[in-house]
Motif scaffolding. Structure first.
Motif, PDB file in Angstrom:
ATOM      1  N   LEU A  28      32.785  47.172  33.480  1.00 53.68           N
ATOM      2  CA  LEU A  28      34.017  47.702  34.070  1.00 53.68           C
ATOM      3  C   LEU A  28      35.013  48.180  33.016  1.00 53.68           C
ATOM      4  CD1 LEU A  28      35.944  48.220  36.449  1.00 53.68           C
ATOM      5  CD2 LEU A  28      36.706  45.845  36.231  1.00 53.68           C
ATOM      6  N   ILE A  29      35.180  47.430  31.923  1.00 49.35           N
ATOM      7  CA  ILE A  29      36.231  47.761  30.968  1.00 49.35           C
ATOM      8  C   ILE A  29      36.024  49.141  30.358  1.00 49.35           C
ATOM      9  CG2 ILE A  29      37.200  47.150  28.715  1.00 49.35           C
ATOM     10  CD1 ILE A  29      37.022  44.243  29.495  1.00 49.35           C
ATOM     11  N   CYS A  30      34.797  49.457  29.998  1.00 46.88           N
ATOM     12  CA  CYS A  30      34.535  50.777  29.408  1.00 46.88           C
ATOM     13  C   CYS A  30      34.780  51.885  30.425  1.00 46.88           C
ATOM     14  CB  CYS A  30      33.099  50.845  28.886  1.00 46.88           C
ATOM     15  SG  CYS A  30      32.826  49.799  27.432  1.00 46.88           S
ATOM     16  N   LYS A  31      34.316  51.693  31.650  1.00 45.71           N
ATOM     17  CA  LYS A  31      34.572  52.684  32.702  1.00 45.71           C
ATOM     18  C   LYS A  31      36.071  52.870  32.904  1.00 45.71           C
ATOM     19  CE  LYS A  31      30.500  51.546  35.506  1.00 45.71           C
ATOM     20  NZ  LYS A  31      30.061  51.031  36.817  1.00 45.71           N
ATOM     21  N   LEU A  32      36.778  51.734  32.958  1.00 43.36           N
ATOM     22  CA  LEU A  32      38.221  51.791  33.188  1.00 43.36           C
ATOM     23  C   LEU A  32      38.927  52.523  32.062  1.00 43.36           C
ATOM     24  CD1 LEU A  32      40.595  50.785  34.994  1.00 43.36           C
ATOM     25  CD2 LEU A  32      40.737  48.807  33.459  1.00 43.36           C
ATOM     26  N   GLN A  33      38.510  52.273  30.822  1.00 43.10           N
ATOM     27  CA  GLN A  33      39.153  52.928  29.688  1.00 43.10           C
ATOM     28  C   GLN A  33      38.916  54.435  29.712  1.00 43.10           C
ATOM     29  OE1 GLN A  33      41.263  51.473  27.114  1.00 43.10           O
ATOM     30  NE2 GLN A  33      41.633  53.667  27.214  1.00 43.10           N
ATOM     31  N   ILE A  34      37.703  54.839  30.033  1.00 46.78           N
ATOM     32  CA  ILE A  34      37.417  56.276  30.136  1.00 46.78           C
ATOM     33  C   ILE A  34      38.267  56.894  31.241  1.00 46.78           C
ATOM     34  CG2 ILE A  34      35.637  57.999  30.641  1.00 46.78           C
ATOM     35  CD1 ILE A  34      33.582  55.975  29.533  1.00 46.78           C
ATOM     36  N   TYR A  35      38.312  56.223  32.392  1.00 53.98           N
ATOM     37  CA  TYR A  35      39.087  56.704  33.535  1.00 53.98           C
ATOM     38  C   TYR A  35      40.570  56.812  33.176  1.00 53.98           C
ATOM     39  CZ  TYR A  35      41.066  56.703  38.296  1.00 53.98           C
ATOM     40  OH  TYR A  35      41.766  57.000  39.445  1.00 53.98           O
ATOM     41  N   GLN A  36      41.141  55.762  32.577  1.00 55.73           N
ATOM     42  CA  GLN A  36      42.546  55.778  32.191  1.00 55.73           C
ATOM     43  C   GLN A  36      42.827  56.892  31.181  1.00 55.73           C
ATOM     44  OE1 GLN A  36      42.930  51.286  31.332  1.00 55.73           O
ATOM     45  NE2 GLN A  36      44.994  51.912  31.829  1.00 55.73           N
ATOM     46  N   SER A  37      41.916  57.084  30.257  1.00 61.28           N
ATOM     47  CA  SER A  37      42.115  58.103  29.218  1.00 61.28           C
ATOM     48  C   SER A  37      42.150  59.498  29.820  1.00 61.28           C
ATOM     49  CB  SER A  37      41.006  58.003  28.166  1.00 61.28           C
ATOM     50  OG  SER A  37      41.047  56.753  27.509  1.00 61.28           O
ATOM     51  N   PHE A  38      41.274  59.757  30.790  1.00 59.28           N
ATOM     52  CA  PHE A  38      41.287  61.052  31.458  1.00 59.28           C
ATOM     53  C   PHE A  38      42.549  61.227  32.296  1.00 59.28           C
ATOM     54  CE2 PHE A  38      36.559  61.595  30.883  1.00 59.28           C
ATOM     55  CZ  PHE A  38      36.643  62.823  30.260  1.00 59.28           C
ATOM     56  N   LEU A  39      42.974  60.152  32.980  1.00 60.87           N
ATOM     57  CA  LEU A  39      44.205  60.225  33.761  1.00 60.87           C
ATOM     58  C   LEU A  39      45.389  60.558  32.862  1.00 60.87           C
ATOM     59  CD1 LEU A  39      43.973  57.173  36.216  1.00 60.87           C
ATOM     60  CD2 LEU A  39      43.602  59.587  36.746  1.00 60.87           C
ATOM     61  N   GLN A  40      45.454  59.888  31.710  1.00 60.98           N
ATOM     62  CA  GLN A  40      46.557  60.140  30.791  1.00 60.98           C
ATOM     63  C   GLN A  40      46.508  61.553  30.245  1.00 60.98           C
ATOM     64  OE1 GLN A  40      49.174  57.958  30.203  1.00 60.98           O
ATOM     65  NE2 GLN A  40      49.978  59.898  29.380  1.00 60.98           N
ATOM     66  N   LYS A  41      45.302  62.019  29.958  1.00 57.06           N
ATOM     67  CA  LYS A  41      45.141  63.383  29.442  1.00 57.06           C
ATOM     68  C   LYS A  41      45.614  64.399  30.485  1.00 57.06           C
ATOM     69  CE  LYS A  41      43.460  64.129  26.050  1.00 57.06           C
ATOM     70  NZ  LYS A  41      44.053  64.329  24.690  1.00 57.06           N
ATOM     71  N   PRO A  54      36.611  73.297  34.061  1.00 56.70           N
ATOM     72  CA  PRO A  54      36.755  73.027  35.490  1.00 56.70           C
ATOM     73  C   PRO A  54      35.908  71.855  35.983  1.00 56.70           C
ATOM     74  CG  PRO A  54      36.559  75.380  35.083  1.00 56.70           C
ATOM     75  CD  PRO A  54      36.278  74.706  33.783  1.00 56.70           C
ATOM     76  N   LEU A  55      34.755  71.610  35.363  1.00 58.66           N
ATOM     77  CA  LEU A  55      33.887  70.523  35.819  1.00 58.66           C
ATOM     78  C   LEU A  55      34.508  69.142  35.609  1.00 58.66           C
ATOM     79  CD1 LEU A  55      30.257  71.523  34.749  1.00 58.66           C
ATOM     80  CD2 LEU A  55      31.148  71.281  37.066  1.00 58.66           C
ATOM     81  N   LEU A  56      35.511  69.056  34.734  1.00 59.76           N
ATOM     82  CA  LEU A  56      36.138  67.765  34.485  1.00 59.76           C
ATOM     83  C   LEU A  56      36.764  67.186  35.747  1.00 59.76           C
ATOM     84  CD1 LEU A  56      37.832  68.173  30.977  1.00 59.76           C
ATOM     85  CD2 LEU A  56      35.858  66.761  31.582  1.00 59.76           C
ATOM     86  N   PHE A  57      37.276  68.041  36.623  1.00 60.62           N
ATOM     87  CA  PHE A  57      37.867  67.551  37.870  1.00 60.62           C
ATOM     88  C   PHE A  57      36.841  66.756  38.666  1.00 60.62           C
ATOM     89  CE2 PHE A  57      38.654  67.970  42.418  1.00 60.62           C
ATOM     90  CZ  PHE A  57      39.952  67.503  42.512  1.00 60.62           C
ATOM     91  N   TYR A  58      35.638  67.301  38.790  1.00 59.76           N
ATOM     92  CA  TYR A  58      34.592  66.648  39.576  1.00 59.76           C
ATOM     93  C   TYR A  58      34.039  65.420  38.849  1.00 59.76           C
ATOM     94  CZ  TYR A  58      34.949  71.010  42.101  1.00 59.76           C
ATOM     95  OH  TYR A  58      35.438  72.078  42.812  1.00 59.76           O
ATOM     96  N   LEU A  59      33.955  65.498  37.537  1.00 54.93           N
ATOM     97  CA  LEU A  59      33.472  64.361  36.763  1.00 54.93           C
ATOM     98  C   LEU A  59      34.434  63.180  36.852  1.00 54.93           C
ATOM     99  CD1 LEU A  59      32.132  66.187  33.572  1.00 54.93           C
ATOM    100  CD2 LEU A  59      30.769  65.091  35.359  1.00 54.93           C
ATOM    101  N   LYS A  61      36.569  62.584  39.319  1.00 52.69           N
ATOM    102  CA  LYS A  61      36.497  62.037  40.671  1.00 52.69           C
ATOM    103  C   LYS A  61      35.260  61.160  40.849  1.00 52.69           C
ATOM    104  CE  LYS A  61      40.271  63.442  42.471  1.00 52.69           C
ATOM    105  NZ  LYS A  61      41.302  62.414  42.826  1.00 52.69           N
ATOM    106  N   SER A  62      34.166  61.558  40.232  1.00 49.44           N
ATOM    107  CA  SER A  62      32.951  60.746  40.280  1.00 49.44           C
ATOM    108  C   SER A  62      33.160  59.424  39.540  1.00 49.44           C
ATOM    109  CB  SER A  62      31.785  61.513  39.661  1.00 49.44           C
ATOM    110  OG  SER A  62      30.605  60.748  39.668  1.00 49.44           O
ATOM    111  N   LEU A  63      33.821  59.487  38.391  1.00 50.09           N
ATOM    112  CA  LEU A  63      34.126  58.282  37.628  1.00 50.09           C
ATOM    113  C   LEU A  63      35.071  57.382  38.408  1.00 50.09           C
ATOM    114  CD1 LEU A  63      34.047  56.622  35.015  1.00 50.09           C
ATOM    115  CD2 LEU A  63      35.854  58.095  34.115  1.00 50.09           C
TER     116      LEU A  63
END
Length: 215
Positions: A28-41, A54-59, A61-63
């Motif tokens: 979970l922690i690694c997934k969460l960190q990736i997710y948080q980093s994209f949100l912050q970006k 453009p594919l980052l939006f879908y990636l 959402k999948s994450l």
């Protein structure tokens, strides 16, 4: 051979630590960190992120869905639900020993239970989405799939806060058992990797599409 209360407790803590700190698809922690980093970006540069790729939006959402599904596992009382674990700790506290030779503090367990309870609406929505939509699509959402997001509302910040509360709870038990040490995880490396990824994508976009304005 019957498991003792101490063995039961230690096994559960090891399981939680593995599920949190693992670098495989379940961590979970690694997934969460990736997710948080994209949100912050995305918050930093806005819709410019989708122009870079453009594919980052879908990636993302999948994450996000993956983070929700991973979190939902921790709130199943018929599995390794964290609420069930805390109730077990409270009921069996004097039969559990930390590295200090003392049991987990009664006040600590009460505070952890209260902290978890403060996220009950978020927990309800995460489990509801999983049960009603992601795992088994209920018939009311077959034709109106977006309705599930209204019935089980979630905010990004609430999900991150719930995850951090869960990590904090498990971390205190892990440190208590180990006498101050805790599992190493590569969360910071994932944050750096997301930043590098976006910068490399932006450089590639400028190189391959020099006439495109990124804003």
């Amino acid at each position: 051979m019957t498991e003792t209360t101490q063995e039961n407790y230690e096994r559960r803590v090891r399981k939680y630590a593995s599920l949190l700190h693992g670098t495989d698809q379940d961590g979970l922690i690694c997934k969460l960190q990736i997710y948080q980093s994209f949100l912050q970006k995305q918050r930093d540069i806005g819709d410019r992120l989708w122009k870079i790729e453009p594919l980052l939006f879908y990636l993302i959402k999948s994450l996000e869905q993956d983070v929700h599904l991973t979190l939902a596992k921790f709130f199943d009382d018929n599995g390794y639900g964290i609420g069930k674990f805390l109730r077990f700790c409270i009921a069996s506290r004097r039969q559990i020993t930390w590295a200090s030779g003392q049991p987990p503090g009664e006040k600590l367990l009460e505070e952890q239970t209260k902290a978890l309870d403060e996220h009950k609406e978020c927990t309800k929505s995460i489990v509801g989405r999983r049960n009603k939509f992601f795992a088994h699509r209920d018939k009311e959402y077959l034709d109106q799939s977006d309705q599930v997001f209204s019935d089980y509302p979630l905010s990004e910040d609430d999900v991150v806060s719930l995850a951090n509360t869960l990590i904090s709870i498990v971390g205190k038990h892990e440190v208590g058992l180990r006498g101050g040490s805790f599992s190493f995880h590569g969360a910071e490396f994932f944050h750096i990797a997301v930043d590098n990824m976006v910068r490399n994508l932006e450089a590639g976009r400028k190189l391959n599409f020099p006439d495109q304005k990124l804003g």
